[in-house]
Design a protein around this motif. Structure first.
Motif: not given
Length: 107
Positions: A29-33, A72-79, A85-88
C-alpha cells in the motif's frame, strides 16, 4: 524429567501468518501510494548519453528547481542514483505532464 519440545500451536501459527500478511499489505500500500503521487509528472525514456543534469537543463522552462534540487527529486522519485542511469531506463521528472503536452518543452 525431560522437557518436551513445544512446537507452534495452530493459533500461534495463525497469528504469525496474519502479522506477516498485514506487513506485506502495508508495504504494498505504501509503495502504491508513493507511485500515485507521481502520476501527474512527465515520464521520459533515456537515450544513450543522457544525464539527469542535461535533462534538468533541457526542461528548464517547465520547472523551477535548481539543478541540484532537480537531480535530488529525480533520484528520490525514481529510487535511483543519478550517476547510474542507462539508456532505456524510464524516469519520472518534476515537470507537470500537461506542461509537456502543451509544448512547454518536448524531448
Amino acid at each position: 524429567m525431560r522437557k518436551q519440545a513445544r512446537g507452534l500451536s495452530g493459533i500461534d501459527f495463525l497469528v504469525i501468518i496474519s502479522f506477516v500478511a498485514v506487513l506485506i499489505f502495508v508495504f504494498v500500500s505504501l509503495r502504491a501510494a508513493a507511485a500515485e503521487g507521481y502520476d501527474r509528472y512527465t515520464e521520459i525514456e533515456l537515450e544513450r548519453g543522457d544525464t539527469v543534469l542535461e535533462i534538468a537543463e533541457e526542461y528548464r522552462d517547465a520547472h523551477e528547481l535548481s539543478d541540484r534540487n532537480f537531480i535530488s527529486w529525480v533520484e528520490e522519485a525514481n529510487k535511483i542514483d543519478a550517476d547510474r542511469i542507462v539508456a532505456g531506463d524510464t524516469l519520472i521528472i518534476p515537470v507537470e505532464a500537461n506542461a509537456t503536452a502543451l509544448g512547454v518543452k518536448e524531448k
